[in-house]
Design a protein around this motif. Sequence first.
Motif, PDB file in Angstrom:
ATOM      1  N   ALA A 145      32.482 -87.462  60.806  1.00 57.11           N
ATOM      2  CA  ALA A 145      32.630 -88.100  62.119  1.00 57.11           C
ATOM      3  C   ALA A 145      34.027 -88.689  62.271  1.00 57.11           C
ATOM      4  O   ALA A 145      34.680 -88.527  63.318  1.00 57.11           O
ATOM      5  CB  ALA A 145      31.574 -89.190  62.295  1.00 57.11           C
ATOM      6  N   LEU A 146      34.501 -89.372  61.221  1.00 57.03           N
ATOM      7  CA  LEU A 146      35.822 -90.010  61.278  1.00 57.03           C
ATOM      8  C   LEU A 146      36.937 -88.966  61.389  1.00 57.03           C
ATOM      9  O   LEU A 146      37.859 -89.112  62.206  1.00 57.03           O
ATOM     10  CB  LEU A 146      36.037 -90.880  60.041  1.00 57.03           C
ATOM     11  N   ASN A 147      36.841 -87.900  60.590  1.00 57.93           N
ATOM     12  CA  ASN A 147      37.858 -86.840  60.650  1.00 57.93           C
ATOM     13  C   ASN A 147      37.905 -86.211  62.041  1.00 57.93           C
ATOM     14  O   ASN A 147      38.980 -85.944  62.592  1.00 57.93           O
ATOM     15  CB  ASN A 147      37.560 -85.761  59.610  1.00 57.93           C
ATOM     16  N   GLN A 148      36.721 -86.001  62.612  1.00 57.09           N
ATOM     17  CA  GLN A 148      36.640 -85.367  63.928  1.00 57.09           C
ATOM     18  C   GLN A 148      37.264 -86.259  65.011  1.00 57.09           C
ATOM     19  O   GLN A 148      38.000 -85.797  65.875  1.00 57.09           O
ATOM     20  CB  GLN A 148      35.172 -85.068  64.262  1.00 57.09           C
ATOM     21  N   ILE A 149      36.954 -87.557  64.969  1.00 59.29           N
ATOM     22  CA  ILE A 149      37.426 -88.457  66.029  1.00 59.29           C
ATOM     23  C   ILE A 149      38.926 -88.740  65.881  1.00 59.29           C
ATOM     24  O   ILE A 149      39.629 -88.912  66.883  1.00 59.29           O
ATOM     25  CB  ILE A 149      36.617 -89.778  66.044  1.00 59.29           C
ATOM     26  N   ILE A 150      39.433 -88.768  64.647  1.00 61.86           N
ATOM     27  CA  ILE A 150      40.875 -88.948  64.444  1.00 61.86           C
ATOM     28  C   ILE A 150      41.640 -87.739  64.983  1.00 61.86           C
ATOM     29  O   ILE A 150      42.681 -87.878  65.638  1.00 61.86           O
ATOM     30  CB  ILE A 150      41.191 -89.178  62.948  1.00 61.86           C
ATOM     31  N   THR A 151      41.091 -86.546  64.722  1.00 63.73           N
ATOM     32  CA  THR A 151      41.696 -85.323  65.273  1.00 63.73           C
ATOM     33  C   THR A 151      41.675 -85.361  66.798  1.00 63.73           C
ATOM     34  O   THR A 151      42.654 -84.980  67.465  1.00 63.73           O
ATOM     35  CB  THR A 151      40.930 -84.076  64.780  1.00 63.73           C
TER      36      THR A 151
END
Length: 519
Positions: free
Chosen positions: A117-123
């Motif tokens: 979730a964090l990787n997706q939202i940072i991207t």
Amino acid sequence: MRQLQSVDNHSFKTFAYAASLYLKTRDKYSFNFEANNDSIHKYLPKIQENNKNYSMLFDIHILLGNTYKRRGQMKAALDNYLKAENYALIINDVERIVKIKGNVALVYQGIRQLDNALNQIITTYKIVENNKVRLGKKYNSRKFQTLLNTSAIYNSLLQDNNKNLQYGDSSIHCLNKILSDKDLKLSKFKYGQVYRNLATAYSLKKEYAQAEPFFQKSIEYFSEINAQADLYNAFYNTGVNYLEMNNLHKSKDAFQEVLRIKQDTLLDPNYVNAHKYLSEIYVQQNNKDSASYYFTKHQKILEQATKEQQLEYEKIFSADETYQLKKKIDSLEKVNSENKNMIIVSLILLIAIIVTSTIIIYKNVKEKRNAKSRLRQLLDIPKEIEKETNNQKLVIKDEHHAEVIEGLIKIEKKLFFLKEEFNLYTTAKKIGTNTTYLSKIIREHKKMTFSEYSNDLKIKYIVEKLKTDKTVRAYTTQAIGEIGGYKNAKSFTRIFKKYTGITPFQFIDKIETELEKLN
């Protein structure tokens, strides 16, 4: 949408069914979900994948993803969101890419895959910042939503790992970015969301005094616009925060507001726990009558929840905590000299309850043992398949032979058999051999053809999912089959029955029946 369902164009027809499915789900209509869903799966494969249809395919899959998410079927929601994301990337539509990536991040958060979730939202945030001109008027709204979602994911990470306070600091940093950006022009509802997330971050960091004013601000904004659902959750979290501060009076007022706002009959953990917390507060205030009232109400709600199966009981109910709370209430009775007769009556009733409960518990334990035995027999269906495979004596002939065997083991572990490109040719290529040699080894060591081997792996995987994931058990036959890579529901049902002896729904019914008895 009804009119659009009658046109000859497959794209418009499928979109109409998907939109109707979402609207009915969102507004809690009573309707035949399976019939609507079957219509979508009937027409969706007929839409050609080309430049003309990519935008429509995106809209269809994001509607399906939203529908499944609202129904709590997160795996199906994620599958549709990822398909939508693929179409958005093909047409290079930044607005759609940002929108769908935000949705994917929230689903990952919902299923507690928080790193994803964090990787997706940072991207997503990087895409927003790098495409300010292309997003135009939508830049500010996308920036706000992405930062808000990022803070929520950091809060979830802190909730799972309360020692890593940097997660809380990162959440606060995102929210302060929103508040300091004058171009965002926040509405009252958005201010309420920001202050709620700020309060949550400080509360999770155990800085309860710092969290308190932000909880109050969120309540003020949600009250102004009459956002009842958000107000309900804000008062509950405020009550918990005051309880941590040992401010019993304000905590009690907040929980009373929770019960005042609650109007519908659907049960949820906050509503149940509010009664338990109120009972504990009144115990500390030496108010026996009120403590008993909320304790009794709490127990009745739990009984109702058990019957209706509307709650995840392990998250809201602890037998030990309830026993301790009951002891505290009983101790209040003992020190109250004016109610000696009531003490005697209460003790008699308590003994009767204990005796009755002991009998019921004994019967339940006995029934659960029987149910567990029946459930174990049911869940051992695929074990016979495994025994046949595992009992084969493995003879390694040469180095290449060993490499192929090792390659098959890796394919099984990495679930390559679930991919669409899984076939004899691609498997042989991936392992580094030819199709003839691979077929020979599978016949020797698995005692089956490649096709049988493929079905064996997929059915075992699906059976395991059905055994362990109640969400998957709510899927349609089509959706269950798709988990293992089967596109045709009839073909999947036939193969499943061949390997297990029963149909997927018969398998699910038996599992659910035995699990109900265990509960």
